[in-house]
Design an enzyme around this catalytic site. Sequence first.
Site, PDB file in Angstrom:
ATOM      1  N   LEU A  62       3.352  -1.286   7.679  1.00  0.00           N
ATOM      2  CA  LEU A  62       4.029  -0.215   6.961  1.00  0.00           C
ATOM      3  C   LEU A  62       3.059   0.809   6.395  1.00  0.00           C
ATOM      4  CD1 LEU A  62       6.670  -2.305   4.955  1.00  0.00           C
ATOM      5  CD2 LEU A  62       7.054  -0.974   7.036  1.00  0.00           C
ATOM      6  N   GLY A  63       1.868   0.378   6.021  1.00  0.00           N
ATOM      7  CA  GLY A  63       0.899   1.298   5.429  1.00  0.00           C
ATOM      8  C   GLY A  63      -0.419   0.595   5.175  1.00  0.00           C
ATOM      9  N   ASP A  68      -1.704   4.829 -12.136  1.00  0.00           N
ATOM     10  CA  ASP A  68      -1.939   5.468 -10.833  1.00  0.00           C
ATOM     11  C   ASP A  68      -0.636   6.031 -10.275  1.00  0.00           C
ATOM     12  OD1 ASP A  68      -3.486   6.342  -8.719  1.00  0.00           O
ATOM     13  OD2 ASP A  68      -3.287   4.481  -7.574  1.00  0.00           O
TER      14      ASP A  68
END
Length: 808
Positions: free
Chosen positions: A24-25, A139
């Site tokens: 997915l990433g 973040d």
Amino acid sequence: MLPSTPTAPQMPPALGRFRPLRRLGQGAQATVWLAHDPRLDREVALKVLLAGATPAHVEAWLHEARAVSRLTHPNIVPVFEADMQGGQAYLVFEYVAGPTLSERLRSGPALRPRDAVELMLGVLDGLQAAHGAGVVHRDLKPSNILLDAKGRARVMDFGIAARLTDAGKPQGIVGTPGYISPEAARGEAPSPQMDVFAAAVMLGELLSGQRLNADPDPWRAVRRVIEQDLALPPGLNAEVDDALRAIVLRGLARDATRRWPTAKAFHDALNEWLHPAVAPSSEAGDTAALEFLLRRMRHKTDFPAMSDSVGRIQRLTLSENESITSLSNEILKDVALTHKLLRLVNTAQFSHAGGGTISTVSRAAALIGFAGIRNLALSLILLERMENKAHAQLLREEFLRSLMAGSLARELCLVQRENEESFLAAMFQNLGRLLTEFYFPEEAQQVRRITRPERRAGGDTSGPAAPVSEALASAQVLGLSYEQLGLGVAKQWGLPESLQRSMRRPDGDVPTRLQDNPAERQRWLARAANEMSDVILQTEPAETHAKLKAMAQRYSRALGVPAETFDAAADQARQRLAQLAQAMGISLAKNSPAQRLLAPLTPTVDDSLSPHELHATLLADPTLQRSEAEVSREQASETLAAGIQDITNAMVENFKLNEVLRMILETIYRSLGFRRVVFCLRDPKTETLTGRFGLGEGVEAVAPLFRVPLRSTPGVAADLFSAVCQKGVDTLIADASVPKIAERLPAWFLGAPKAASFLILPMAVKGAPFAMIYADKALPGGIDLGEKELSLLRTLRNQAVMAFKQAS
């Protein structure tokens, strides 16, 4: 942090019981895989730490798991498990199939300001829950916000989150350049205001469509946020008013003590902007409020001129003693009006009257008539004044919406001699709204914000609450309603009493009987035309046709207009509007919602009942006996139409989804004498449509047997049901024993559900199937449908789709 670019890893073997399916990433320290959890038979997101991680990295990894495990909130992606397998650390999260916010922004189109604020409310809800549990994200950025199937924001990746109890410990510079707060860039202790700053940066980017602190050198971006104030760029959408700017700029304050103190405070300020407080106005102040607004408009140089022009033309066209020469002379006084009027009367819709090019106002008035010339002249006067406004694009949209309403009313009017009166009544029924957009744009924007659906309290995003009415919102903002303002100006302009009566929008439910009184019928016609215009303007094109069908069913009896003619009327009005817009020189931006008013109104793939390529042809058999339950087409149409009306009325109120679905199934079952009707719904775990409930013979035992896969197995041909639902094509199978049909029937269907003839109505949203309505009969050829019955069935199916959308 300055992430490196890792190489793409190979798909790992199973980690514990989790089997990776696809990547997915990938980030600097971990890769995220889509994986299958066989124990719970569900898909999950598997975050795997890259090989060679140090013990410190593994500890930070477990830190994220501990931080997120305490957070349970609809706007936070939860962690299910954390474990080690063969020295490999991994986390297991809920799988959210939607894109990240950064992917959504790259793919476009740009979010409207209201949508951007609503999305950020969800982010802030999630942050408030994290802060309440003592966790600061540190973040926050668009790539760490997922959008689920409902468009809800889900905060993820708490990998560098800090606890508020860590305030006394040494801190490094932690965060992503471009979103890091000034105090985080200085290495100060974690605080909720760090996340508030990042949220404000994201909202500023959503509103402007550009980065607020972008630099190829990340360290320059870090220094800039310490040394300079971030600002919103110029050229923002007109909906971004001073109040919203102030809210965002406070969130961007470099001094944390001047920033919003908490995510909740930021959230509440945005929510108040989105839904300003509303209080009813008193009727005693209506006259004073009207005089005040009229004084404000009179101070505008164009309003007195417009009023004089409207008044003179109105008096001339209503006078029995005035001649065409008088009307022509009045129009000829205005050179621009003359040229535009001649362009209009030479468009295709008037060509039948002229027999050639019309080059004089006198001839135009003689051919088209006083009423027609009056309507065109009044429309052009409004447009001429509007074009001089700084916010002309927004005004063009509202003007075209009003013009579309007038055109629709003229097309739907039953009495030809009332056509032009119907046009003007529909166009002027929202005169107050149009004038407010002209002269008080800030107040008009505030009314639009108030009328948006309110969010539910307590972070519940299961659905919108009932919206505030435009009448109440305009009364709160202006001191009187749009209708009262329009009527007050109409009286000043000397518009006839009959027109002023028609401008009063009727309240309550649509009558179920024909309105015999012409004045009342015209009021209802004007309301229907304006509602249709609003639907076309505010609805995605793929959904417009279905909504107009439902409106046709609601209004057809009251207006005495067959429901089937609404489509033709809408299309004819659209064509006329396109010609008028071109002749008037109205240009629209490519992304303007008003482009929908000019686009063809045609059914989409999932809004049609067209024959499927597998449709079986049944040869006529004189010995074939019809089903005993089958009724005549006329009776079937009446039952279908009555059911549609009941369902429409139910959906206007607060309704329960299952009750509406059962009403739809009952209408289909009773009207056409089906043996069984079954409703199937997508199971997200298995990507299969499964039978949930139904009506008819033995349906309690048969419905659970329905299993229609929505994903095809590579190398294996999809069965008939799967193919139909994946393509989204409504299908009637007249004879299931025809070989090319029989060979594609699934095994589950050949048992108890087996039928000789059946109908499949897939349901889809944005091309993705999510449900299906099935109906059958025992004998081949037993389902005998004409065009009218097909159209009504299509409307019922579309009502079911709309019910799901409203419920979600």
